[in-house]
Write a protein that holds these residues in place. Structure first.
Motif, PDB file in Angstrom:
ATOM      1  N   ILE A 308      -4.183  -6.727   4.103  1.00 48.23           N
ATOM      2  CA  ILE A 308      -5.164  -7.781   4.396  1.00 48.23           C
ATOM      3  C   ILE A 308      -4.809  -8.494   5.691  1.00 48.23           C
ATOM      4  O   ILE A 308      -5.669  -8.764   6.544  1.00 48.23           O
ATOM      5  N   LYS A 309      -3.533  -8.785   5.873  1.00 51.13           N
ATOM      6  CA  LYS A 309      -3.084  -9.490   7.084  1.00 51.13           C
ATOM      7  C   LYS A 309      -3.249  -8.629   8.337  1.00 51.13           C
ATOM      8  O   LYS A 309      -3.389  -9.158   9.435  1.00 51.13           O
ATOM      9  N   GLU A 310      -3.220  -7.298   8.160  1.00 50.32           N
ATOM     10  CA  GLU A 310      -3.447  -6.413   9.304  1.00 50.32           C
ATOM     11  C   GLU A 310      -4.864  -6.574   9.864  1.00 50.32           C
ATOM     12  O   GLU A 310      -5.117  -6.280  11.026  1.00 50.32           O
ATOM     13  N   LEU A 311      -5.790  -7.042   9.015  1.00 49.62           N
ATOM     14  CA  LEU A 311      -7.192  -7.196   9.445  1.00 49.62           C
ATOM     15  C   LEU A 311      -7.548  -8.655   9.736  1.00 49.62           C
ATOM     16  O   LEU A 311      -8.719  -9.024   9.724  1.00 49.62           O
ATOM     17  N   ASN A 312      -6.533  -9.482   9.999  1.00 52.15           N
ATOM     18  CA  ASN A 312      -6.813 -10.916  10.186  1.00 52.15           C
ATOM     19  C   ASN A 312      -7.589 -11.214  11.472  1.00 52.15           C
ATOM     20  O   ASN A 312      -8.047 -12.333  11.683  1.00 52.15           O
ATOM     21  N   ASN A 313      -7.746 -10.209  12.340  1.00 57.01           N
ATOM     22  CA  ASN A 313      -8.550 -10.394  13.550  1.00 57.01           C
ATOM     23  C   ASN A 313      -9.993  -9.932  13.347  1.00 57.01           C
ATOM     24  O   ASN A 313     -10.802  -9.988  14.272  1.00 57.01           O
ATOM     25  N   LYS A 314     -10.309  -9.506  12.132  1.00 62.90           N
ATOM     26  CA  LYS A 314     -11.665  -9.032  11.826  1.00 62.90           C
ATOM     27  C   LYS A 314     -12.481 -10.141  11.174  1.00 62.90           C
ATOM     28  O   LYS A 314     -11.948 -11.006  10.473  1.00 62.90           O
ATOM     29  N   ASN A 315     -13.780 -10.090  11.386  1.00 62.01           N
ATOM     30  CA  ASN A 315     -14.682 -11.039  10.730  1.00 62.01           C
ATOM     31  C   ASN A 315     -15.275 -10.397   9.477  1.00 62.01           C
ATOM     32  O   ASN A 315     -15.481  -9.184   9.418  1.00 62.01           O
ATOM     33  N   ASN A 316     -15.551 -11.231   8.484  1.00 63.67           N
ATOM     34  CA  ASN A 316     -16.246 -10.789   7.280  1.00 63.67           C
ATOM     35  C   ASN A 316     -15.566  -9.580   6.626  1.00 63.67           C
ATOM     36  O   ASN A 316     -16.155  -8.506   6.477  1.00 63.67           O
ATOM     37  N   VAL A 317     -14.321  -9.770   6.219  1.00 65.97           N
ATOM     38  CA  VAL A 317     -13.580  -8.715   5.518  1.00 65.97           C
ATOM     39  C   VAL A 317     -13.850  -8.820   4.019  1.00 65.97           C
ATOM     40  O   VAL A 317     -13.678  -9.885   3.415  1.00 65.97           O
ATOM     41  N   VAL A 318     -14.256  -7.718   3.421  1.00 69.84           N
ATOM     42  CA  VAL A 318     -14.500  -7.654   1.974  1.00 69.84           C
ATOM     43  C   VAL A 318     -13.324  -6.908   1.336  1.00 69.84           C
ATOM     44  O   VAL A 318     -13.022  -5.773   1.715  1.00 69.84           O
ATOM     45  N   TRP A 319     -12.658  -7.559   0.381  1.00 66.79           N
ATOM     46  CA  TRP A 319     -11.547  -6.896  -0.309  1.00 66.79           C
ATOM     47  C   TRP A 319     -12.060  -6.198  -1.554  1.00 66.79           C
ATOM     48  O   TRP A 319     -12.755  -6.789  -2.368  1.00 66.79           O
ATOM     49  N   LEU A 320     -11.704  -4.913  -1.698  1.00 66.46           N
ATOM     50  CA  LEU A 320     -12.045  -4.145  -2.888  1.00 66.46           C
ATOM     51  C   LEU A 320     -10.718  -3.803  -3.565  1.00 66.46           C
ATOM     52  O   LEU A 320      -9.879  -3.121  -2.979  1.00 66.46           O
ATOM     53  N   GLY A 321     -10.517  -4.309  -4.789  1.00 64.80           N
ATOM     54  CA  GLY A 321      -9.229  -4.079  -5.437  1.00 64.80           C
ATOM     55  C   GLY A 321      -9.272  -4.228  -6.950  1.00 64.80           C
ATOM     56  O   GLY A 321     -10.309  -4.543  -7.541  1.00 64.80           O
ATOM     57  N   GLY A 322      -8.108  -4.020  -7.548  1.00 64.13           N
ATOM     58  CA  GLY A 322      -7.980  -4.102  -8.999  1.00 64.13           C
ATOM     59  C   GLY A 322      -7.411  -2.813  -9.565  1.00 64.13           C
ATOM     60  O   GLY A 322      -7.370  -1.787  -8.891  1.00 64.13           O
ATOM     61  N   GLY A 323      -6.937  -2.871 -10.805  1.00 66.36           N
ATOM     62  CA  GLY A 323      -6.357  -1.685 -11.435  1.00 66.36           C
ATOM     63  C   GLY A 323      -5.597  -2.057 -12.688  1.00 66.36           C
ATOM     64  O   GLY A 323      -5.934  -3.039 -13.360  1.00 66.36           O
ATOM     65  N   LYS A 324      -4.539  -1.328 -12.987  1.00 64.78           N
ATOM     66  CA  LYS A 324      -3.743  -1.572 -14.184  1.00 64.78           C
ATOM     67  C   LYS A 324      -2.911  -2.845 -14.016  1.00 64.78           C
ATOM     68  O   LYS A 324      -2.252  -3.041 -13.003  1.00 64.78           O
ATOM     69  N   ASP A 325      -2.915  -3.675 -15.024  1.00 68.19           N
ATOM     70  CA  ASP A 325      -2.192  -4.943 -14.967  1.00 68.19           C
ATOM     71  C   ASP A 325      -0.692  -4.701 -15.112  1.00 68.19           C
ATOM     72  O   ASP A 325      -0.232  -4.141 -16.103  1.00 68.19           O
ATOM     73  N   LYS A 326       0.085  -5.134 -14.100  1.00 66.29           N
ATOM     74  CA  LYS A 326       1.549  -5.008 -14.151  1.00 66.29           C
ATOM     75  C   LYS A 326       2.217  -6.316 -14.581  1.00 66.29           C
ATOM     76  O   LYS A 326       3.436  -6.454 -14.501  1.00 66.29           O
ATOM     77  N   LEU A 327       1.386  -7.287 -14.978  1.00 65.72           N
ATOM     78  CA  LEU A 327       1.869  -8.575 -15.487  1.00 65.72           C
ATOM     79  C   LEU A 327       2.603  -9.396 -14.427  1.00 65.72           C
ATOM     80  O   LEU A 327       3.452 -10.228 -14.747  1.00 65.72           O
ATOM     81  N   CYS A 328       2.292  -9.171 -13.157  1.00 65.93           N
ATOM     82  CA  CYS A 328       2.901  -9.935 -12.067  1.00 65.93           C
ATOM     83  C   CYS A 328       2.060 -11.180 -11.768  1.00 65.93           C
ATOM     84  O   CYS A 328       0.872 -11.247 -12.109  1.00 65.93           O
ATOM     85  N   ASP A 329       2.669 -12.148 -11.124  1.00 65.07           N
ATOM     86  CA  ASP A 329       1.975 -13.366 -10.715  1.00 65.07           C
ATOM     87  C   ASP A 329       0.948 -13.009  -9.637  1.00 65.07           C
ATOM     88  O   ASP A 329       1.287 -12.396  -8.619  1.00 65.07           O
TER      89      ASP A 329
END
Length: 423
Positions: A308-329
């Motif tokens: 995500i930080k690699e794209l900090n120079n981009k406008n209107n970034v849409v994050w697509l994510g999710g998956g198996k819960d590893k119980l992390c914060d």
């Protein structure tokens, strides 16, 4: 001869192998080559390890998928049976040098690149371990090169109860929260990695700055010979290591190369013929003016945040994510998405949990039931001149067999949408 230790441990009795997957089959083949009988126990095949079974063995070799506190391992230990992971079995059979690679992220890329560079330098090197080819599989081959260098990717599952592996060098790329569905807490996860540090046969140890940070936090002293590199401010790296994510990998490789007293020019030459592994922040695919980045290899929050930080120079970034819960914060991940992205499309087991956290922050997010719909929603959110970053932050199990299948699914969905839009 190191392999004599395996014979001694087996004590003229069949070896019990826990797990019928790649590691289990490779272990059986290796033992057969040595003339040692074995029995595979696998719950999904209905072959169960029992009190009666325990009387027939003096050595158990278990797959990395088995937790050290698994009931079968406990039963075996109660019968004074030696229990070792496949990693240790292969280390006892391997006569060549071992370079170990571990860390929360970057292991696969670094393992492949170091292997490639060593071969470019005229050495014989093979990439093994958590990368998909067990070292025991190589040891089990009829005429393997016993002078080869094994560049061995190791997960915390493989190092948690390490007994016999003694690497000649180690690179620990970084450390952050992960696998808390497997380890009881973060310090146990860290200590599982530390086992490989304590097992080093030589004083060659390269580590990312985050490893030192967590070591201090947990009151653990790293060896005096540790060579650290700055993860936050990596040196400029040659192609294909141009992104900040990959520059860290090259920096680690460069430090190791120096410790191995290798010619640095060869390392830079090796970059020209090296291809990065698939689905780790790969080159964008465009649909009109919308860019789609495939980072399916990001199986934890630390990796996704970096992307995500690699794209900090981009406008209107849409994050697509999710998956198996590893119980992390999830706090740091959610805050990073809210700060750097315009919206989120969520998939997998963690989608409801993430949606709730985003709703608390009044951040625009939507749950998609499958990859095709997820890509369509992300495209709608990105509109003109936006970017879609598929960097899941979780493992893929539950929807896909692994990050490769998941990456291909995203890739296919993007290409289908591109054809549909005729762009």
């Amino acid at each position: 001869m190191k392999s004599q230790k395996i014979i001694d441990l087996a004590s003229n009795m069949p070896v019990a192998i826990f797990g019928a997957g790649v590691s289990g089959i490779a272990s059986k083949t290796l033992l057969e080559k040595m003339g040692i009988k074995s029995v595979i126990y696998a719950q999904n095949e209905g072959v169960l390890f029992s009190e009666e079974s325990a009387k027939e063995h003096k050595l158990v070799v278990y797959s990395p998928a088995f937790r050290p506190d698994h009931e079968w391992i406990k039963l075996a230990e109660n019968h004074n049976i030696e229990c070792i992971c496949e990693t240790d079995l292969s280390a006892l059979a391997w006569n060549g040098k071992i370079i170990a690679i571990t860390g929360t992220n970057g292991k696969t890329t670094l393992t492949k690149f170091i292997t490639h560079a060593l071969n470019c330098a005229g050495k014989t090197a093979i990439a093994v371990g958590n990368i998909g080819i067990p070292l025991s599989q190589i040891c089990g081959e009829e005429n393997y090169d016993n002078s080869a260098i094994a560049v061995c990717e190791l997960s915390s599952f493989q190092t948690s109860k390490l007994k016999y592996m003694r690497p000649d060098a180690l690179v620990w790329t970084n450390f952050d929260s992960d696998h808390l569905d497997w380890h009881k807490d973060l310090i146990e996860y860290f200590c599982a990695k530390c086992n490989i540090v304590n097992a080093l046969a030589k004083n060659i140890f390269i580590a990312g700055s985050s490893v030192e940070t967590y070591a201090k936090k947990f009151g653990i002293l790293l060896p005096a010979f540790t060579k650290l590199f700055d993860e936050e401010n990596p040196e400029t790296a040659p192609a294909p290591f141009l992104s900040g994510i990959q520059a860290r990998n090259f920096q680690a490789a460069k430090l190791l190369w120096k410790e191995l007293s290798m010619n640095e020019e060869i390392l830079f030459e090796a970059c020209k013929t090296f291809e990065l592994p698939q689905f780790r922040f790969s080159k964008a695919t465009k649909i009109g003016n919308v860019e789609f980045y495939n980072d399916s290899k990001a199986t934890n929050a630390h990796a996704a945040i970096a992307a995500i930080k690699e794209l900090n120079n981009k406008n209107n970034v849409v994050w697509l994510g999710g998956g198996k819960d590893k119980l992390c914060d999830l706090k740091e991940l959610v805050e990073c998405v809210c700060k750097n992205c315009s919206s989120a499309v969520l998939i997998g087991q963690t989608s409801e949990k993430l949606k709730s956290l985003f709703d608390e922050r009044n951040f625009n997010s939507v749950i998609a039931p499958n990859m095709e719909i997820a890509v369509e929603k992300a495209y709608e959110f990105a509109r003109e001149n936006g970017s879609v970053l598929f960097s899941p932050a979780f493992s893929s199990f539950g929807m896909f067999t692994g990050y490769v299948e998941r990456g291909k699914s995203f890739q296919n969905a993007v290409l289908c949408l591109k054809n549909l839009k005729n762009l």
